[in-house]
Design a protein around this motif. Structure first.
Motif, mmCIF file in Angstrom:
data_model
loop_
_atom_site.group_PDB
_atom_site.id
_atom_site.type_symbol
_atom_site.label_atom_id
_atom_site.label_comp_id
_atom_site.label_asym_id
_atom_site.label_seq_id
_atom_site.Cartn_x
_atom_site.Cartn_y
_atom_site.Cartn_z
ATOM 1 N N ALA A 194 0.814 -1.203 0.000
ATOM 2 C CA ALA A 194 0.000 0.000 0.000
ATOM 3 C C ALA A 194 0.854 1.262 0.000
ATOM 4 N N LYS A 195 2.116 1.178 0.437
ATOM 5 C CA LYS A 195 2.988 2.333 0.514
ATOM 6 C C LYS A 195 3.687 2.611 -0.813
ATOM 7 N N GLY A 196 3.606 1.698 -1.757
ATOM 8 C CA GLY A 196 4.307 1.861 -3.020
ATOM 9 C C GLY A 196 3.347 1.928 -4.189
ATOM 10 N N SER A 245 5.488 -4.360 -6.345
ATOM 11 C CA SER A 245 5.154 -3.058 -5.798
ATOM 12 C C SER A 245 6.424 -2.430 -5.249
ATOM 13 N N CYS A 246 6.583 -1.140 -5.471
ATOM 14 C CA CYS A 246 7.759 -0.471 -4.936
ATOM 15 C C CYS A 246 7.512 1.022 -4.809
ATOM 16 N N ASP A 247 8.265 1.633 -3.931
ATOM 17 C CA ASP A 247 8.315 3.077 -3.787
ATOM 18 C C ASP A 247 9.658 3.518 -4.378
ATOM 19 N N PRO A 248 9.673 4.172 -5.541
ATOM 20 C CA PRO A 248 10.949 4.550 -6.164
ATOM 21 C C PRO A 248 11.842 5.385 -5.265
ATOM 22 N N GLY A 249 11.264 6.032 -4.263
ATOM 23 C CA GLY A 249 12.063 6.859 -3.373
ATOM 24 C C GLY A 249 12.748 6.094 -2.266
ATOM 25 N N ARG A 250 12.333 4.845 -2.017
ATOM 26 C CA ARG A 250 12.984 4.008 -0.995
ATOM 27 C C ARG A 250 12.881 2.541 -1.432
ATOM 28 N N LEU A 251 13.496 2.276 -2.539
ATOM 29 C CA LEU A 251 13.357 0.977 -3.185
ATOM 30 C C LEU A 251 13.843 -0.168 -2.308
ATOM 31 N N ASP A 252 14.907 0.060 -1.543
ATOM 32 C CA ASP A 252 15.502 -1.024 -0.772
ATOM 33 C C ASP A 252 14.599 -1.533 0.340
ATOM 34 N N SER A 253 13.630 -0.760 0.768
ATOM 35 C CA SER A 253 12.767 -1.186 1.863
ATOM 36 C C SER A 253 11.314 -1.380 1.456
ATOM 37 N N ALA A 281 7.402 -22.309 -12.328
ATOM 38 C CA ALA A 281 8.412 -21.850 -11.378
ATOM 39 C C ALA A 281 7.995 -20.460 -10.915
ATOM 40 N N PHE A 282 8.339 -20.127 -9.678
ATOM 41 C CA PHE A 282 7.944 -18.841 -9.104
ATOM 42 C C PHE A 282 9.155 -18.169 -8.449
ATOM 43 N N PHE A 283 9.113 -16.851 -8.436
ATOM 44 C CA PHE A 283 10.060 -16.101 -7.618
ATOM 45 C C PHE A 283 9.271 -15.122 -6.766
ATOM 46 N N GLU A 284 9.446 -15.237 -5.461
ATOM 47 C CA GLU A 284 8.795 -14.342 -4.513
ATOM 48 C C GLU A 284 9.816 -13.285 -4.079
ATOM 49 N N LEU A 285 9.658 -12.101 -4.589
ATOM 50 C CA LEU A 285 10.589 -11.003 -4.329
ATOM 51 C C LEU A 285 10.272 -10.390 -2.967
ATOM 52 N N THR A 286 11.274 -10.328 -2.099
ATOM 53 C CA THR A 286 11.037 -9.824 -0.750
ATOM 54 C C THR A 286 11.886 -8.620 -0.384
ATOM 55 N N ARG A 287 12.949 -8.346 -1.168
ATOM 56 C CA ARG A 287 13.866 -7.294 -0.732
ATOM 57 C C ARG A 287 14.840 -6.928 -1.852
ATOM 58 N N VAL A 288 15.297 -5.669 -1.834
ATOM 59 C CA VAL A 288 16.330 -5.197 -2.747
ATOM 60 C C VAL A 288 17.449 -4.566 -1.932
ATOM 61 N N ASP A 289 18.687 -4.920 -2.237
ATOM 62 C CA ASP A 289 19.845 -4.345 -1.549
ATOM 63 C C ASP A 289 20.689 -3.536 -2.527
#
Length: 210
Positions: free
Chosen positions: A18-20, A57-65, A102-110
């Motif tokens: 919801a934040k992104g 879903s992502c917030d371009p201003g804080r992508l890593d979190s 096959a699936f990939f569940e994306l949980t985080r970006v570093d």
């Protein structure tokens, strides 16, 4: 207890999303592809499929979190250029009759805190990779580019990682043992758009491969 954990996880993901901004892959746009390459002693095998769906879903201003999502690839559509080899791959290696996706569940970006419009950046994407009835934690190199035009945003992602067959209990029959490498190079390219309806993809309840 397990049901409670699942419910809490769903609430957490929903709150994060919801934040992104929500992005959905568009099968009609073209360009989304998954490649795999096997460099064995006796033979080089390369395959491809364009049958990839998903959302993130992502917030371009804080992508890593903020970045989360799910991708799904139809393994029944993988092609290597030889029909008999494709059939053997589906039936003897991937067992797609039982495990078609096959699936990939994306949980985080570093390594990538902010995504500037019109610029390409690099980082590491982390999550869970599901294949052949099991799942394992996975990290992959990522390049990502954000563009926008007339109110429509697009985020294009390219990831690369190596898949070790033994880690997912994927067999190599004796007849192909020297022709199929134990380590498979995988490359995935896809774009998400912010003006498409939400996707519904259910992750399978597969065990963690130790």
């Amino acid at each position: 207890m397990q049901k409670l954990i699942v419910m809490l996880s769903i609430c957490f993901l929903a709150g994060s999303a919801a934040k992104g901004t929500d992005f959905r892959l568009d099968a009609t746009a073209g360009g989304d592809s998954v490649y795999f390459r096997s460099t064995a002693k006796l033979e080089f095998i390369e395959g491809k499929t364009a049958s990839i769906d998903g959302y993130f879903s992502c917030d371009p201003g804080r992508l890593d979190s903020s970045m989360i999502g799910i991708l799904r690839v139809d393994l029944r559509t993988l092609k290597t250029g030889i029909d008999t080899r494709d059939e053997h791959m589906r039936e003897r290696h991937l067992h797609t009759e039982k495990y078609p996706f096959a699936f990939f569940e994306l949980t985080r970006v570093d390594g990538l805190a902010r995504l500037e419009n019109g610029r390409s950046d690099s980082g590491t994407v982390r999550g869970w990779f599901y294949i052949h009835g099991v799942k394992r934690e996975l990290s992959a190199k990522m390049t990502v580019r954000r563009t926008s035009e007339q109110g429509r945003e697009m985020v294009t992602i390219r990831t690369q990682f190596q898949l070790l067959l033994d880690e997912y209990d994927i067999p190599r029959p004796k007849a192909l043992f020297m022709k199929l490498a134990e380590k498979i190079d995988v490359e995935c390219i896809f774009s998400g758009y912010n003006n498409l309806p939400a996707a519904e993809i259910q992750l399978p309840d597969w065990p963690i491969m130790e």
